[in-house]
Design a protein around this motif. Structure first.
Motif, PDB file in Angstrom:
ATOM      1  N   SER A 131       0.692  -1.220   0.036  1.00  0.00           N
ATOM      2  CA  SER A 131      -0.183   0.126  -0.225  1.00  0.00           C
ATOM      3  C   SER A 131       0.873   1.109  -0.002  1.00  0.00           C
ATOM      4  O   SER A 131       0.384   2.390  -0.556  1.00  0.00           O
ATOM      5  CB  SER A 131      -0.803   0.150   1.089  1.00  0.00           C
ATOM      6  OG  SER A 131      -1.710  -1.152   1.019  1.00  0.00           O
TER       7      SER A 131
ATOM      8  N   THR B 184      -1.782  -0.332   7.849  1.00  0.00           N
ATOM      9  CA  THR B 184      -1.524  -0.310   6.369  1.00  0.00           C
ATOM     10  C   THR B 184      -0.135  -1.037   6.012  1.00  0.00           C
ATOM     11  O   THR B 184       0.996  -1.070   6.433  1.00  0.00           O
ATOM     12  CB  THR B 184      -0.881   1.419   5.940  1.00  0.00           C
ATOM     13  OG1 THR B 184      -1.846   2.062   6.391  1.00  0.00           O
ATOM     14  CG2 THR B 184      -0.664   1.478   4.420  1.00  0.00           C
TER      15      THR B 184
ATOM     16  N   ARG C 170      -1.836  -6.601   5.581  1.00  0.00           N
ATOM     17  CA  ARG C 170      -2.456  -7.625   4.933  1.00  0.00           C
ATOM     18  C   ARG C 170      -1.648  -7.958   3.538  1.00  0.00           C
ATOM     19  O   ARG C 170      -1.808  -8.922   2.814  1.00  0.00           O
ATOM     20  CB  ARG C 170      -3.904  -7.267   4.486  1.00  0.00           C
ATOM     21  CG  ARG C 170      -4.703  -7.583   5.726  1.00  0.00           C
ATOM     22  CD  ARG C 170      -6.010  -7.983   5.541  1.00  0.00           C
ATOM     23  NE  ARG C 170      -6.678  -6.937   4.693  1.00  0.00           N
ATOM     24  CZ  ARG C 170      -7.947  -7.254   4.081  1.00  0.00           C
ATOM     25  NH1 ARG C 170      -8.339  -8.376   3.949  1.00  0.00           N
ATOM     26  NH2 ARG C 170      -8.285  -6.053   3.242  1.00  0.00           N
TER      27      ARG C 170
ATOM     28  N   ASN D 297      -7.322   2.575   7.277  1.00  0.00           N
ATOM     29  CA  ASN D 297      -7.052   2.130   8.536  1.00  0.00           C
ATOM     30  C   ASN D 297      -8.461   1.599   9.194  1.00  0.00           C
ATOM     31  O   ASN D 297      -8.384   0.358   9.770  1.00  0.00           O
ATOM     32  CB  ASN D 297      -6.430   3.131   9.716  1.00  0.00           C
ATOM     33  CG  ASN D 297      -4.865   2.964   9.552  1.00  0.00           C
ATOM     34  OD1 ASN D 297      -4.372   2.317  10.481  1.00  0.00           O
ATOM     35  ND2 ASN D 297      -4.227   3.693   8.555  1.00  0.00           N
TER      36      ASN D 297
ATOM     37  N   GLU E  88      -9.240  -1.694   6.974  1.00  0.00           N
ATOM     38  CA  GLU E  88      -8.325  -2.675   7.108  1.00  0.00           C
ATOM     39  C   GLU E  88      -8.803  -3.262   8.435  1.00  0.00           C
ATOM     40  O   GLU E  88      -8.803  -4.581   8.804  1.00  0.00           O
ATOM     41  CB  GLU E  88      -7.089  -2.470   7.027  1.00  0.00           C
ATOM     42  CG  GLU E  88      -6.433  -2.133   5.456  1.00  0.00           C
ATOM     43  CD  GLU E  88      -6.740  -3.263   4.694  1.00  0.00           C
ATOM     44  OE1 GLU E  88      -5.635  -4.250   5.094  1.00  0.00           O
ATOM     45  OE2 GLU E  88      -7.399  -3.735   3.868  1.00  0.00           O
TER      46      GLU E  88
END
Length: 331
Positions: free
Chosen positions: A40, A211, A214, A274, A277
């Motif tokens: 990201s 961030t 994943r 944020n 996620e």
């Protein structure tokens, strides 16, 4: 010692098309990102690149030529200092050995736009110019901190303090001292190695922002997230100072104005990311353990005190002035 000849050769191969564009009087800025392109942080940086390249047609263009596969993260501060590439998407915490005052970005609990408005970027650039041969354009992807992500539940003592005795955590140099204060056993390694370490049980978790987590696939192994977050992500868009000074006034204006706009837009996008996620990881079964009240205050005070004390210990010259602008006392 950085292997400059090898890296310069690699970058030249990656930038094969630059000569043709330069012949048309367009100034080319070669950029390196601290994460791979699919993570990201690098994807967010691409938004800045696209903005500059749209506005800078015929004047200046950014050409992203690699990430940690080109220059290892631990060498990027030195690479910037030596002009191995022109622009870097790079956390200040990865080269505190060169510019210890970069600690102010992670040690800040104010948003980047307010810090800029109060003269913080101008102040710290005088230091980055002198010590790092670097010019900071923007503090991007701000507004979020680092969390502790764990495969086993952490202990909270009767006094409300987090105790990580017996837990092995991946850390970066930026927050190693804080995790050691919590009695964790520290493993310092690049983010790219953490998946295998989690898979093999070499580490029981990691400190990292929401961030990108994943993107690396760590969520497959993690079960707990500890809140509140500590520090602030300290990702900078910066340039080798010589490369910055060699640009035309018009090119510098385009790069800087776009960076200021991206500083705010990436801050807002980071807050939204944020939240999304966090929801996605909660749906996957990652439980949030939230410290509140005095527990949270103790946790955060410990973290920030360590960051600012470390700066003061390394070089106290600018400590007080920077803390006045970058930090608001916790109440």
């Amino acid at each position: 010692m950085l292997h400059q000849t090898f890296i310069r050769s690699a970058l030249a191969a990656l930038a094969i098309g630059a000569g043709t564009v330069s012949a048309q009087a367009t100034e080319i800025v070669r950029a390196i990102t601290f994460t791979p392109a699919q993570v990201s942080f690098a994807q967010n940086f691409q938004k800045y690149v696209d903005l500059v390249n749209e506005r800078g047609a015929g004047v200046v263009q950014i050409q992203t030529i690699g990430g940690p596969e080109t220059i290892p993260q631990a060498r990027m501060g030195e690479a910037q200092q030596n002009g191995i590439a022109d622009m870097f998407l790079l956390p200040a915490g990865l080269y505190l050995n060169i510019v210890p005052e970069g600690e102010a970005f992670a040690g800040s609990n104010r948003n980047p736009m307010d810090v800029r408005a109060d003269g913080g970027i101008e102040m710290i650039n005088e230091i980055f110019h002198e010590k790092g041969n670097a010019h900071v354009l923007a503090h991007v992807d701000g507004g979020a901190g680092f969390h502790l992500w764990l495969t086993e539940k952490p202990e909270i003592t009767d006094s409300g303090e987090v105790d990580l005795t017996g837990i092995r955590l991946r850390s970066s140099p930026l927050y190693r001292a804080f995790l050691e204060e919590l009695n964790a056993t520290i493993v310092v390694q690049p983010a790219a190695e953490v998946y295998t370490s989690l898979e093999r049980g070499v580490v029981d978790g990691a400190g990292y922002p929401v961030t990108g987590l994943r993107d690396y696939g760590w969520n497959k192994f993690l079960k707990y997230r500890l809140d509140p977050s500590f520090f602030q992500t300290d990702v900078l868009i910066s340039m080798n100072l010589d490369a910055w000074n060699d640009l035309s006034d018009e090119a510098r204006e385009i790069l800087q104005q776009a960076a200021i706009e991206h500083e705010q837009s990436s801050y807002e996008a980071n807050l939204a990311l944020n939240e999304s996620e966090k929801a996605a990881m909660a749906a996957e079964g990652i439980e949030t353990i939230e410290l509140t009240g005095a527990q949270a205050e103790t946790f955060l005070t410990t973290a920030y005190d360590i960051a600012w004390a470390r700066l003061k210990e390394r070089d106290a010259t600018h400590h007080d002035a920077l803390k006045d602008v970058f930090f608001e006392p916790i109440e």
